[in-house]
Design an enzyme around this catalytic site. Structure first.
Site, PDB file in Angstrom:
ATOM      1  N   THR A 144       7.840  10.896   9.254  1.00  0.00           N
ATOM      2  CA  THR A 144       7.572   9.454   9.220  1.00  0.00           C
ATOM      3  C   THR A 144       8.761   8.697   8.635  1.00  0.00           C
ATOM      4  O   THR A 144       9.450   9.209   7.730  1.00  0.00           O
ATOM      5  CB  THR A 144       6.299   9.162   8.394  1.00  0.00           C
ATOM      6  OG1 THR A 144       6.241   7.769   8.112  1.00  0.00           O
ATOM      7  CG2 THR A 144       6.246   9.909   7.078  1.00  0.00           C
ATOM      8  N   SER A 179       3.356   7.181  -0.891  1.00  0.00           N
ATOM      9  CA  SER A 179       1.937   7.587  -0.990  1.00  0.00           C
ATOM     10  C   SER A 179       1.945   9.114  -1.009  1.00  0.00           C
ATOM     11  O   SER A 179       2.934   9.743  -0.616  1.00  0.00           O
ATOM     12  CB  SER A 179       1.115   7.097   0.210  1.00  0.00           C
ATOM     13  OG  SER A 179       1.454   7.834   1.376  1.00  0.00           O
ATOM     14  N   TYR A 181       0.370  10.917   0.945  1.00  0.00           N
ATOM     15  CA  TYR A 181       0.526  11.315   2.361  1.00  0.00           C
ATOM     16  C   TYR A 181       2.007  11.344   2.739  1.00  0.00           C
ATOM     17  O   TYR A 181       2.497  12.329   3.278  1.00  0.00           O
ATOM     18  CB  TYR A 181      -0.239  10.342   3.287  1.00  0.00           C
ATOM     19  CG  TYR A 181       0.405  10.257   4.648  1.00  0.00           C
ATOM     20  CD1 TYR A 181       0.355  11.352   5.516  1.00  0.00           C
ATOM     21  CD2 TYR A 181       1.141   9.129   5.044  1.00  0.00           C
ATOM     22  CE1 TYR A 181       1.005  11.301   6.749  1.00  0.00           C
ATOM     23  CE2 TYR A 181       1.777   9.081   6.268  1.00  0.00           C
ATOM     24  CZ  TYR A 181       1.713  10.165   7.116  1.00  0.00           C
ATOM     25  OH  TYR A 181       2.358  10.133   8.316  1.00  0.00           O
ATOM     26  N   HIS A 182       2.731  10.233   2.453  1.00  0.00           N
ATOM     27  CA  HIS A 182       4.140  10.192   2.858  1.00  0.00           C
ATOM     28  C   HIS A 182       4.947  11.296   2.152  1.00  0.00           C
ATOM     29  O   HIS A 182       5.844  11.883   2.737  1.00  0.00           O
ATOM     30  CB  HIS A 182       4.737   8.805   2.583  1.00  0.00           C
ATOM     31  CG  HIS A 182       4.278   7.734   3.553  1.00  0.00           C
ATOM     32  ND1 HIS A 182       3.247   6.873   3.280  1.00  0.00           N
ATOM     33  CD2 HIS A 182       4.710   7.409   4.795  1.00  0.00           C
ATOM     34  CE1 HIS A 182       3.069   6.043   4.314  1.00  0.00           C
ATOM     35  NE2 HIS A 182       3.941   6.349   5.248  1.00  0.00           N
ATOM     36  N   LYS A 185       4.849  14.620   3.898  1.00  0.00           N
ATOM     37  CA  LYS A 185       5.797  14.725   5.019  1.00  0.00           C
ATOM     38  C   LYS A 185       7.209  15.054   4.517  1.00  0.00           C
ATOM     39  O   LYS A 185       7.976  15.730   5.194  1.00  0.00           O
ATOM     40  CB  LYS A 185       5.818  13.407   5.791  1.00  0.00           C
ATOM     41  CG  LYS A 185       4.490  13.073   6.466  1.00  0.00           C
ATOM     42  CD  LYS A 185       4.469  13.582   7.881  1.00  0.00           C
ATOM     43  CE  LYS A 185       3.208  13.162   8.598  1.00  0.00           C
ATOM     44  NZ  LYS A 185       3.253  13.432  10.031  1.00  0.00           N
ATOM     45  N   VAL A 254      -3.160  -9.947   6.144  1.00  0.00           N
ATOM     46  CA  VAL A 254      -1.792  -9.671   5.655  1.00  0.00           C
ATOM     47  C   VAL A 254      -1.899  -9.317   4.174  1.00  0.00           C
ATOM     48  O   VAL A 254      -2.454 -10.090   3.394  1.00  0.00           O
ATOM     49  CB  VAL A 254      -0.894 -10.914   5.862  1.00  0.00           C
ATOM     50  CG1 VAL A 254       0.458 -10.710   5.191  1.00  0.00           C
ATOM     51  CG2 VAL A 254      -0.730 -11.200   7.347  1.00  0.00           C
TER      52      VAL A 254
HETATM   53  N1  USQ Z   1      -0.680  -3.904   6.077  1.00  0.00           N
HETATM   54  C1  USQ Z   1      -1.135  -5.209   6.026  1.00  0.00           C
HETATM   55  N2  USQ Z   1      -2.381  -5.467   6.510  1.00  0.00           N
HETATM   56  C2  USQ Z   1      -3.170  -4.501   7.078  1.00  0.00           C
HETATM   57  C3  USQ Z   1      -2.693  -3.186   7.133  1.00  0.00           C
HETATM   58  C4  USQ Z   1      -1.436  -2.915   6.620  1.00  0.00           C
HETATM   59  O1  USQ Z   1      -0.448  -6.121   5.541  1.00  0.00           O
HETATM   60  O2  USQ Z   1      -4.296  -4.833   7.494  1.00  0.00           O
HETATM   61  C5  USQ Z   1       0.673  -3.605   5.592  1.00  0.00           C
HETATM   62  C6  USQ Z   1       0.757  -2.502   4.545  1.00  0.00           C
HETATM   63  O3  USQ Z   1       0.625  -3.008   3.240  1.00  0.00           O
HETATM   64  C7  USQ Z   1       2.132  -1.911   4.826  1.00  0.00           C
HETATM   65  C8  USQ Z   1       2.368  -2.156   6.309  1.00  0.00           C
HETATM   66  O4  USQ Z   1       1.406  -3.118   6.704  1.00  0.00           O
HETATM   67  O5  USQ Z   1       3.112  -2.608   4.110  1.00  0.00           O
HETATM   68  C9  USQ Z   1       2.178  -0.927   7.170  1.00  0.00           C
HETATM   69  O6  USQ Z   1       0.908  -0.362   6.906  1.00  0.00           O
HETATM   70  P1  USQ Z   1       0.210   0.627   7.955  1.00  0.00           P
HETATM   71  O7  USQ Z   1      -1.116   0.998   7.402  1.00  0.00           O
HETATM   72  O8  USQ Z   1       0.273   0.068   9.338  1.00  0.00           O
HETATM   73  O9  USQ Z   1       1.240   1.842   7.979  1.00  0.00           O
HETATM   74  P2  USQ Z   1       1.590   2.990   6.941  1.00  0.00           P
HETATM   75  O10 USQ Z   1       0.647   3.081   5.816  1.00  0.00           O
HETATM   76  O11 USQ Z   1       3.031   2.796   6.600  1.00  0.00           O
HETATM   77  O12 USQ Z   1       1.397   4.302   7.806  1.00  0.00           O
HETATM   78  C10 USQ Z   1       1.474   4.313   9.233  1.00  0.00           C
HETATM   79  C11 USQ Z   1       0.750   5.556   9.741  1.00  0.00           C
HETATM   80  C12 USQ Z   1       1.485   6.786   9.243  1.00  0.00           C
HETATM   81  C13 USQ Z   1       2.943   6.735   9.636  1.00  0.00           C
HETATM   82  C14 USQ Z   1       3.574   5.442   9.158  1.00  0.00           C
HETATM   83  C15 USQ Z   1       4.958   5.211   9.689  1.00  0.00           C
HETATM   84  O13 USQ Z   1      -0.597   5.551   9.282  1.00  0.00           O
HETATM   85  O14 USQ Z   1       0.880   7.946   9.800  1.00  0.00           O
HETATM   86  O15 USQ Z   1       3.606   7.802   9.031  1.00  0.00           O
HETATM   87  O16 USQ Z   1       2.797   4.326   9.653  1.00  0.00           O
HETATM   88  S1  USQ Z   1       5.955   4.320   8.551  1.00  0.00           S
HETATM   89  O17 USQ Z   1       5.225   3.148   8.077  1.00  0.00           O
HETATM   90  O18 USQ Z   1       7.168   3.963   9.205  1.00  0.00           O
HETATM   91  O19 USQ Z   1       6.140   5.225   7.440  1.00  0.00           O
END
Ligand code: USQ
Length: 400
Positions: A144, A179, A181-182, A185, A254
């Site tokens: 990720t 996290s 989770y992260h 990875k 957001v």
């Molecule tokens: N966020 C909002 N509102 C929401 C949901 C999320 O503002 O309703 C924000 C979160 O605070 C965060 C961002 O959007 O800052 C991304 O959150 P996310 O839940 O879309 O993504 P994330 O937790 O980073 O994890 C997801 C996948 C994970 C993958 C990762 C790629 O669940 O499996 O590894 O994206 S990355 O983000 O590039 O690490």
């Protein structure tokens, strides 16, 4: 090629199986349906209804005229994994079988421990099984972009040249995950790099950004071939959640100021990238890292894009800021490289706004399924521990 997909029943695994079969590859898959169980555990369901694995496999056969060789099994069951590798003898193993949610891993001690046990030991078993059964197979491991965190400098693809006290080396770029989770990875990446160096395995570690999208071309025409579409606080990623919120008239959630910046790519493009990596394997002993995303956006830019496309389709959409349940910077520098896939010929085919339009169209017929689970939108899993619902905040008036 003979390709084994670990996690073939998932959001990415199922469309990838369809696409690879359409390219005349022979596909096998393993899954033990944990994703379906986690979604029930968090009180949700897929907005787009998905079919049982038996129905999916029948649809696959009807569509491609060949069977997908499937086994119900868990990567923590090492003898099962080894036996199936010996039977199928894959050229490529695409490992998508991990617990993918940051919030789920932050619920409590048990969920953090489960996440790391499932992901790190499952992946370690995959490395050992490849070494013992098919050492020439190419492992494509889904990592990720979140492994890097949000450093205040550019992010290279896995490695960088560094000079320290007059000496130079090419070293892994520091990982600063946000996290449990992260971090799981990150641990996988270290184990995979070590296995390549020590045993001569070949691997591609994909630092993937956030995937969004509701279908790929190969699903058209048969509802049994659809992939899942989650929108709960754990397994729904940000754009997919915004789309479900938009179709039921819930304000877009957001978190914080919304300046959090990430790399994103549509589902269809993610499948294209994984196919490119499959068809262009790394060399024996080579551990290579691809940053896999198309463009970077802030959360607020995404919300605005959903609102803009919604307006064109006569859907009125409000945006609300909620106090951020995560401990993360919501305004920061973010500039990752993404050259390796481009060097292999990758050209993104689907852009953000077209994909948002398609997703809104795909989700509208499932509005009542989303409404049934309306409680899953406001997050309550907090990084500092415990559970407490996020409240709406006026970011102009209130420091968040
Ligand atoms: N966020 C909002 N509102 C929401 C949901 C999320 O503002 O309703 C924000 C979160 O605070 C965060 C961002 O959007 O800052 C991304 O959150 P996310 O839940 O879309 O993504 P994330 O937790 O980073 O994890 C997801 C996948 C994970 C993958 C990762 C790629 O669940 O499996 O590894 O994206 S990355 O983000 O590039 O690490």
């Amino acid at each position: 090629m003979d390709i084994l997909i670990l996690g073939v029943d998932g959001y990415l695994g199922w469309p990838l199986a369809l696409h690879l079969a359409s390219q005349q590859h022979r596909v096998a898959g393993i899954d033990c349906f944990l994703r379906r169980a986690w979604i029930s555990e968090v009180g949700s369901h897929s907005a787009i209804p998905i079919y049982t694995i038996e129905e999916r496999l029948q649809a696959f056969k009807d569509c491609f005229g060949v069977e997908l060789m499937f086994r119900d099994g868990n990567l923590l069951d090492y003898s099962f994994l080894k036996a199936f590798l010996a039977e199928f003898q894959p050229d490529t193993i695409i490992h998508l079988a991990e617990m993918p949610s940051a919030p789920y891993s932050m619920i409590d001690q048990a969920h953090a421990a489960f996440t790391q046990q499932n992901n790190v030991i499952g992946s370690l078993n995959v490395l050992w099984a490849i070494k013992e059964v098919c050492p020439n197979a190419h492992l494509i491991k889904l990592g990720t972009m979140g492994e890097y965190g949000t450093p205040n400098i550019d992010i290279p693809e896995g490695f960088f040249e560094v000079e320290f006290r007059g000496r130079k080396d090419r070293l892994p770029f520091p990982r600063q995950a946000n996290s449990f989770y992260h971090w799981s990875k990150v641990h996988d990446s270290n184990n995979t790099m070590f296995a390549c160096r020590t045993w001569g395995l070949r691997a591609t570690d994909i630092m993937q950004g956030i995937v969004f999208g509701s279908h790929i071309d190969e699903m058209s025409g048969d509802v049994r071939l659809r992939t899942r579409f989650d929108f709960d606080q754990c397994f729904g990623t940000v754009i997919n959640r915004f789309i479900c919120e938009a179709v039921i008239g819930h304000p877009l959630t957001v978190y914080g100021a919304g300046g959090q910046t990430r790399g994103f790519l549509p589902l269809q493009n993610s499948i294209q990238c994984l196919t490119l990596a499959t068809e262009n394997p790394s060399d024996p002993g080579e551990y290579r890292v691809f940053n896999q995303f198309d463009d970077c956006y802030t959360v607020e830019e995404l919300a605005a894009a959903v609102q803009r496309v919604g307006l064109e389709m006569s859907i009125e959409i409000d945006i609300e800021h909620y106090n951020n349940p995560r401990t993360e910077p919501d305004s920061h520098y973010y500039k990752p490289d993404r050259n390796h896939l481009v060097e292999l010929g990758y050209q993104p085919k689907h852009d953000l706004e077209t994909e948002i339009r398609t997703m809104l169209q795909d989700l509208m017929p499932h509005k009542s399924r989303v409404l049934e689970k309306i409680d899953v939108f406001v997050p309550d899993i907090r990084w500092e521990g415990g559970r407490r619902f996020s409240k709406k905040v006026d970011i102009k008036a209130t420091p968040v």
